[in-house]
Design a protein around this motif. Structure first.
Motif, short mmCIF file in Angstrom:
data_model
loop_
_atom_site.label_atom_id
_atom_site.label_comp_id
_atom_site.label_asym_id
_atom_site.label_seq_id
_atom_site.Cartn_x
_atom_site.Cartn_y
_atom_site.Cartn_z
N VAL A 129 0.86 -1.18 0.00
CA VAL A 129 0.00 0.00 0.00
C VAL A 129 0.90 1.23 0.00
CG1 VAL A 129 -1.75 1.32 1.26
CG2 VAL A 129 -1.88 -1.18 1.24
N LEU A 130 0.54 2.24 -0.78
CA LEU A 130 1.29 3.50 -0.77
C LEU A 130 1.03 4.18 0.58
CD1 LEU A 130 3.09 5.49 -2.32
CD2 LEU A 130 1.01 6.61 -3.12
N LEU A 131 2.03 4.12 1.45
CA LEU A 131 1.84 4.54 2.84
C LEU A 131 1.59 6.03 2.98
CD1 LEU A 131 4.65 2.36 4.46
CD2 LEU A 131 2.24 1.78 4.08
N ALA A 132 2.01 6.82 1.99
CA ALA A 132 1.84 8.27 2.08
C ALA A 132 0.56 8.76 1.41
CB ALA A 132 3.04 8.96 1.43
N HIS A 133 -0.31 7.87 0.95
CA HIS A 133 -1.51 8.34 0.25
C HIS A 133 -2.41 9.11 1.21
CE1 HIS A 133 -4.81 8.69 -2.48
NE2 HIS A 133 -4.13 8.05 -3.42
N PRO A 134 -2.77 10.35 0.88
CA PRO A 134 -3.55 11.17 1.83
C PRO A 134 -4.93 10.59 2.13
CG PRO A 134 -3.33 12.27 -0.31
CD PRO A 134 -2.39 11.11 -0.33
N ASP A 135 -5.54 9.86 1.20
CA ASP A 135 -6.88 9.32 1.44
C ASP A 135 -6.87 8.15 2.42
OD1 ASP A 135 -7.56 11.14 -0.46
OD2 ASP A 135 -8.56 9.73 -1.80
N LEU A 136 -5.68 7.66 2.78
CA LEU A 136 -5.58 6.51 3.68
C LEU A 136 -4.96 6.87 5.03
CD1 LEU A 136 -4.35 3.92 1.03
CD2 LEU A 136 -6.60 3.94 2.13
N GLN A 137 -4.58 8.13 5.21
CA GLN A 137 -3.90 8.50 6.43
C GLN A 137 -4.78 8.28 7.65
OE1 GLN A 137 -0.50 9.22 6.40
NE2 GLN A 137 -1.05 8.39 4.40
N GLY A 138 -4.15 7.75 8.69
CA GLY A 138 -4.87 7.45 9.92
C GLY A 138 -5.48 6.07 9.95
N ASN A 139 -5.56 5.43 8.79
CA ASN A 139 -6.18 4.10 8.71
C ASN A 139 -5.19 3.00 8.39
OD1 ASN A 139 -8.66 5.08 9.37
ND2 ASN A 139 -9.57 4.88 7.34
N LEU A 140 -3.88 3.30 8.36
CA LEU A 140 -2.88 2.30 8.02
C LEU A 140 -2.12 1.86 9.27
CD1 LEU A 140 -1.42 3.75 4.70
CD2 LEU A 140 -3.13 1.94 4.97
N LEU A 141 -1.99 0.56 9.44
CA LEU A 141 -1.21 -0.01 10.53
C LEU A 141 0.17 -0.43 10.03
CD1 LEU A 141 -4.02 -2.28 12.02
CD2 LEU A 141 -3.10 -0.18 13.05
N PRO A 142 1.14 -0.61 10.92
CA PRO A 142 2.46 -1.09 10.48
C PRO A 142 2.34 -2.47 9.83
CG PRO A 142 2.55 -0.22 12.71
CD PRO A 142 1.10 -0.30 12.35
N GLY A 143 2.90 -2.60 8.64
CA GLY A 143 2.76 -3.84 7.89
C GLY A 143 4.07 -4.59 7.73
N ARG A 144 4.11 -5.42 6.69
CA ARG A 144 5.27 -6.29 6.46
C ARG A 144 5.42 -6.53 4.97
NH1 ARG A 144 10.02 -7.92 8.47
NH2 ARG A 144 10.60 -9.99 7.77
N ASP A 145 6.68 -6.62 4.53
CA ASP A 145 7.01 -6.89 3.13
C ASP A 145 7.67 -8.26 3.04
OD1 ASP A 145 7.97 -7.04 0.55
OD2 ASP A 145 8.88 -5.05 0.55
N PHE A 146 6.99 -9.22 2.42
CA PHE A 146 7.54 -10.57 2.26
C PHE A 146 8.25 -10.74 0.92
CE2 PHE A 146 4.59 -11.09 5.70
CZ PHE A 146 5.23 -12.00 6.53
N VAL A 147 8.26 -9.71 0.10
CA VAL A 147 9.05 -9.75 -1.14
C VAL A 147 10.50 -9.40 -0.82
CG1 VAL A 147 9.34 -8.80 -3.45
CG2 VAL A 147 7.04 -9.18 -2.54
N GLU A 148 10.69 -8.30 -0.09
CA GLU A 148 12.04 -7.85 0.27
C GLU A 148 12.46 -8.35 1.65
OE1 GLU A 148 13.83 -6.37 -1.89
OE2 GLU A 148 12.26 -5.94 -3.37
N GLY A 149 11.51 -8.88 2.43
CA GLY A 149 11.83 -9.39 3.74
C GLY A 149 12.09 -8.31 4.77
N ASP A 150 11.32 -7.21 4.73
CA ASP A 150 11.51 -6.14 5.70
C ASP A 150 10.15 -5.62 6.17
OD1 ASP A 150 10.54 -4.35 3.72
OD2 ASP A 150 12.55 -4.06 2.92
#
Length: 483
Positions: A129-150
């Motif tokens: 998810v584009l973490l900086a998208h203004p329409d999603l601010q406040g509704n995003l939790l810390p996630g995980r990337d299993f492609v890069e492993g971070d």
């Protein structure tokens, strides 16, 4: 609502499985690991698997045959490719006049006046998810990337951002549950796709069920707008473990016009197919159907402008446009599934027990096509009215001479449309409530109207009002038996 007719549309490319795999997933202790063409060996401790990557699909096939016969191996399968569409977006500089037309057709605006999904977490297992998208601010939790492993599940493709917006956006565009939280889980890399192992790991992590990798924000609903064409035991096992934890798994059926792909085809998954058409709904040719779909939602059609507003009838949501936050139209079952995931968040926020959410969404859908459950639309079109709580559910039903339900529909905001009545056959039509939402209508304490006996021609319609009164429950009607 008019029943959808067969329609023609652009053939979608959102799910592109079938590429031979060079990688194997192995569980157990092989006596000999085939080394011909072996390029890489890596442990996947969270899945209790080892991934073996070979130079060619043929070398992987030969190694699989050898490992299958090895008594120390308990499981060997392809790490099959999983894909989702990263190239079907139509970027928008300004939002179209028609906007998000699909929310109105599914009844969401009225539902948002009562409930908006607060307190529920929906995982988007996708391209991130584009973490900086203004329409999603406040509704995003810390996630995980299993492609890069971070721990940086940022989306550079746009597909996952589009999906996330349909669940919980609250800006220029709105999601189905605008106060729900989104858990971003990156398992795909745009056009390059991903693999079964990464999807399985992301799925388990989202539910806090991945060994050795805790997730402090486990999801109650997991959206999978992705797929692969063959059954895979690793993916099936992950889905089963997540379901056993009480998490609802929602998956897109696929966009190649065939049978539902996996994981949508797995037992217990709420598989979602697509409709198109802001004026007269129809099922576009890309939408996978057959045994498996449980619900339909709007996936759009980028080859049609049915309402003549100058914009293609795609699904509008948040997206990544030239590397930055933007909005775009897309089409596909990938867009339909998150609408159902968002609706599930609304139902959960309304206090429905997790193990009943799937049944509530299915029972309260708008029936489409032939009466009851069918292989084109499942139970029918998603209805946001499923999230209504605190009042008994009311249905209008029609019985034939044998007392069997031949047609029924839920009442939404005091109105209804009972379609597909048998022509030139007397039917009894009446309204009845289901106070405890168990699918048994007219039990003691429920409300029921006096029946009207009618007979319709194929081209006739009529408007009937009903007055409900308490019933003694002497003749309850099993709604599930009608489907």
């Amino acid at each position: 609502m008019t029943s959808p007719a067969s329609g023609l549309a652009l053939r979608g490319t959102a799910l592109r499985p079938g590429v031979p795999s060079r990688a194997l997933l192995v569980r157990g202790q092989p006596q000999v690991t085939p080394s011909g063409g072996l390029e890489r060996r890596e442990g996947l401790p969270g899945l209790k698997l080892t991934r073996l990557v070979y130079a060619t699909p043929e070398q992987a096939r030969q190694a699989r045959a050898s490992l299958t016969a090895d008594p120390g191996v308990t499981l060997v399968t392809d790490d099959a490719p999983v894909h989702t569409d990263g190239g079907r977006a139509v970027p928008l500089g300004t939002l179209p006049a028609g906007g998000q037309w699909f929310w109105r057709l599914e009844g969401f605006p009225a539902t948002w006046e009562r409930i908006r999904g607060a307190g529920v977490t929906v995982a988007v297992v996708d391209t991130g998810v584009l973490l900086a998208h203004p329409d999603l601010q406040g509704n995003l939790l810390p996630g995980r990337d299993f492609v890069e492993g971070d721990d940086d599940p940022n989306d550079t493709d746009g597909h996952g951002t589009h999906v996330a917006g349909l669940i919980a956006a609250h800006g220029q565009v709105t999601g189905a549950a605008p106060e729900a939280k989104v858990l971003p889980v990156r398992v795909l890399s745009g056009e390059e796709g991903g693999s079964v192992a990464d999807v399985a790991a992301g799925l388990l992590w989202a539910a806090n069920r991945l060994d050795g990798q805790p997730n402090p924000h486990p999801a109650q609903v997991i959206n999978l707008s992705l797929g692969t064409d063959e059954f895979n035991p690793v993916l099936a096992e992950a889905v089963q473990r997540v379901q056993a934890a009480g998490v609802l798994v929602v998956a897109a059926t696929g966009n190649d016009g065939g049978a539902p792909l996996y994981p949508a085809a797995l037992p217990g998954v709420l598989a979602v197919t697509a409709l198109a058409g802001p004026s007269v709904p129809y099922q576009p040719s890309y939408a996978n159907r057959g045994p498996g779909p449980r619900l339909a939602a709007f996936g759009g059609d980028l080859g049609s402008d049915q309402d003549k507003n100058g914009e293609m009838d795609g699904i509008l949501s948040t997206d990544v446009v030239r590397g930055a936050a933007g909005h775009a139209l897309r089409m596909g079952t990938s867009m339909a599934a998150p609408q159902v995931s968002g609706a599930a968040a609304l139902v959960l926020a309304g206090g429905v027990a997790p193990d009943r959410v799937k049944a509530v969404l299915e029972r309260r859908a708008w029936d489409l096509g032939v009466r009851g459950f069918d292989e084109s639309y499942g139970w029918g079109l998603l209805s946001a009215d499923a999230a209504k709580t605190g009042a008994p559910r009311t249905y209008v039903v029609a019985l034939n001479g044998a007392g069997q339900i031949v047609a029924f529909t839920p009442v939404v905001d005091g109105g209804y449309c009972l379609a597909n009545l048998p022509p030139n056959e007397p039917v009894q039509v009446f309204a009845v409530t289901d106070g405890d939402d168990d699918g048994l209508l007219g039990e003691a304490g429920d409300l029921r109207a006096a029946p009207r006996t009618l007979s319709f021609t194929a081209a006739q319609d009529a408007a009937l009002d009903f007055t409900l009164a308490p019933t003694d429950g002497a003749q309850p009607l099993p709604l599930t038996g009608a489907r």
